[in-house]
Design an enzyme around this catalytic site. Structure first.
Site, short mmCIF file in Angstrom:
data_model
loop_
_atom_site.label_atom_id
_atom_site.label_comp_id
_atom_site.label_asym_id
_atom_site.label_seq_id
_atom_site.Cartn_x
_atom_site.Cartn_y
_atom_site.Cartn_z
N ASP A 193 0.81 -1.22 0.00
CA ASP A 193 0.00 0.00 0.00
C ASP A 193 0.84 1.28 0.00
O ASP A 193 2.04 1.25 0.27
CB ASP A 193 -0.95 0.02 1.21
CG ASP A 193 -0.21 -0.15 2.55
OD1 ASP A 193 0.79 -0.90 2.59
OD2 ASP A 193 -0.63 0.46 3.55
N GLU A 218 -0.52 -1.88 5.27
CA GLU A 218 0.44 -1.79 6.38
C GLU A 218 0.30 -0.48 7.11
O GLU A 218 0.55 -0.38 8.31
CB GLU A 218 1.88 -1.95 5.85
CG GLU A 218 2.92 -2.16 6.95
CD GLU A 218 3.30 -0.88 7.69
OE1 GLU A 218 3.45 -0.94 8.92
OE2 GLU A 218 3.44 0.17 7.05
N GLU A 219 -0.10 0.56 6.37
CA GLU A 219 -0.05 1.92 6.92
C GLU A 219 -1.28 2.30 7.75
O GLU A 219 -1.35 3.42 8.25
CB GLU A 219 0.09 2.94 5.77
CG GLU A 219 1.36 2.79 4.92
CD GLU A 219 2.61 3.32 5.62
OE1 GLU A 219 2.49 3.85 6.74
OE2 GLU A 219 3.70 3.20 5.04
N HIS A 269 8.15 8.88 3.96
CA HIS A 269 6.97 9.67 4.33
C HIS A 269 7.15 11.16 4.00
O HIS A 269 6.50 12.01 4.60
CB HIS A 269 6.60 9.49 5.82
CG HIS A 269 6.08 8.11 6.14
ND1 HIS A 269 4.99 7.90 6.98
CD2 HIS A 269 6.48 6.89 5.74
CE1 HIS A 269 4.77 6.58 7.07
NE2 HIS A 269 5.67 5.95 6.34
NI NI Z 1 6.65 1.20 5.37
#
Ligand code: NI
Length: 396
Positions: A83, A141-142, A368
């Site tokens: 993702d 995952e996020e 990020h």
């Molecule tokens: Ni990651």
């Protein structure tokens, strides 16, 4: 030619293809729980390789299996998350995100490509190992509750039972060509704290007629610091940070309520439970003592990540053989979290870091961030080393 060189040659031979896959994934990122096209793309690639797989596990998850000789004697798993994040990409490359406001800013495109590359290598070499290799392409995952927890509930570690699992994550602070390991506790548990402090609003000039939630919330923020400084065992890392404090009054307006949000992270399940209780007690009783109330909502996130020591030390040595001792580093534990930790709470696990930075090429942005990118040479190691570690663990 020995096996290691065979793997390296295959990783080199597939490099252009891996770059094309990574660029496709990077250009078409999808948010957690929405990875429909990404999953279809992966499934298509596995079809091309003739690797049997099941789709729609835990949402858009995919589980493939590569069977070596004597496929039932042992099964290990390799995991990649698929993702992306709600970030607007600022890179100007031709493979920049085409989905506005969504970006592979955490390198999951690299993880997915590397697992496809490892799968291709392992499939080619399946005469060279005994046992089976599960390929886990994991969504979400996020975002809580994390795709890993859902896939585990749906039985991804069973039928056949997985003995050990491996995962990797990009690390732009580490130069491409290197990898890093941390044996034992490696990443923190992560819980979200939501507080609503309620008082009685009014004119700033007549505070005696109000119950000031800003003052209460301020005391709460200060008092919460004692959870880590006075209650946590000093040799057990913990962190509590409040990152949001919304009090929407004015110069002369005391608001009705204040909203606070923060994070609590540590490495011990028992202490984690106690800390939640402590946070609740502090918030509620401070608010009460000032005549207000505090609603406490702690949303439990991922558990801490424990890298199995035997598996991790063995993988460290294997990485040294594959890359040369000078390219394999030990790293400290981190307070960031990752849902790979769910697997590590179930079976022996090893999650290691793949160097993706390159200072001379100016590739230094952190994950990020809107300018995150990787040195694509990392794909050779991302796929080759993973294949090497998998084969060697099966033959142990
Ligand atoms: Ni990651």
């Amino acid at each position: 030619m020995d096996l290691k060189d065979k793997i390296k040659n295959l990783a080199d031979a597939y490099y252009n293809e891996l770059v094309a896959i990574r660029r496709h994934l990077h250009a078409h990122p999808e948010l957690s729980f929405e990875e429909k096209e990404t999953a279809a793309y992966i499934s298509n690639k596995l079809d091309e390789l003739g690797i049997e797989h099941t789709t729609n596990i835990g949402g858009h998850g995919i589980v493939g299996i590569i069977k070596g000789k004597n496929p039932t004697i042992k099964t290990i798993a390799l995991r990649a998350d698929i993702d992306a994040l709600p970030i607007e990409e600022k890179n100007n490359c031709d493979y920049a995100s085409k989905n506005i406001g969504v970006m592979h800013a955490c390198g999951h495109d690299v993880h997915t490509t590397s697992l496809l590359g490892a799968a291709k290598i392992l499939n080619e070499l399946k005469e060279h190992f005994e046992g089976s290799i599960k390929l886990i392409f994991q969504p979400a995952e996020e975002k809580l509750p994390g795709g890993a927890s859902i896939m585990i509930k749906e039985g991804v570690l069973k039928n056949p039972a997985v003995e050990v699992i491996f995962g990797q994550h990009v690390l732009p602070q580490l130069e491409t060509g290197k990898v890093a390991f941390k044996s034992g506790i490696a990443m923190a548990s992560c819980d979200e704290i939501y507080l609503t402090v309620k008082g009685k609003g009014g004119h700033g000039a007549v505070p005696h007629l109000t119950i000031d939630p800003i003052l209460i919330a301020s005391h709460i923020v200060v008092a919460l610091q004692s959870v880590v400084s006075r209650n946590a065992n000093p040799i057990m890392p913990s962190v509590l940070s409040i990152g949001k404090f919304i009090a929407n009054g004015a110069t002369n307006v005391i608001p009705e309520e204040v909203k606070l949000e923060g994070t609590f992270r540590t490495f011990d399940e028992q202490w984690r439970k106690e800390a939640h209780q402590k946070i609740k007690t502090i918030c509620e009783s401070i608010a009460l003592s000032f005549g207000g109330i505090c609603e406490v909502n702690i949303e439990k996130g991922y558990p801490f990540l424990k890298n199995d020591e035997q598996t991790t030390n063995a993988s460290f040595a294997l990485a040294q053989q594959y890359l040369g001792a000078e390219n394999v580093e030990e790293m400290p534990a981190r307070m960031t979290a990752e849902d790979f930790s769910y697997y590590s709470q179930e079976i022996p696990a090893c999650f290691y870091r793949l160097g993706t930075g390159n200072i001379s090429k100016g590739i230094t942005s952190s994950i990020h961030t809107p300018t995150f990118d990787v040195d694509e040479n990392c794909l050779k190691i991302g796929s080759g080393l993973m294949a090497w570690i998998a084969i060697k663990h099966l033959s142990q």
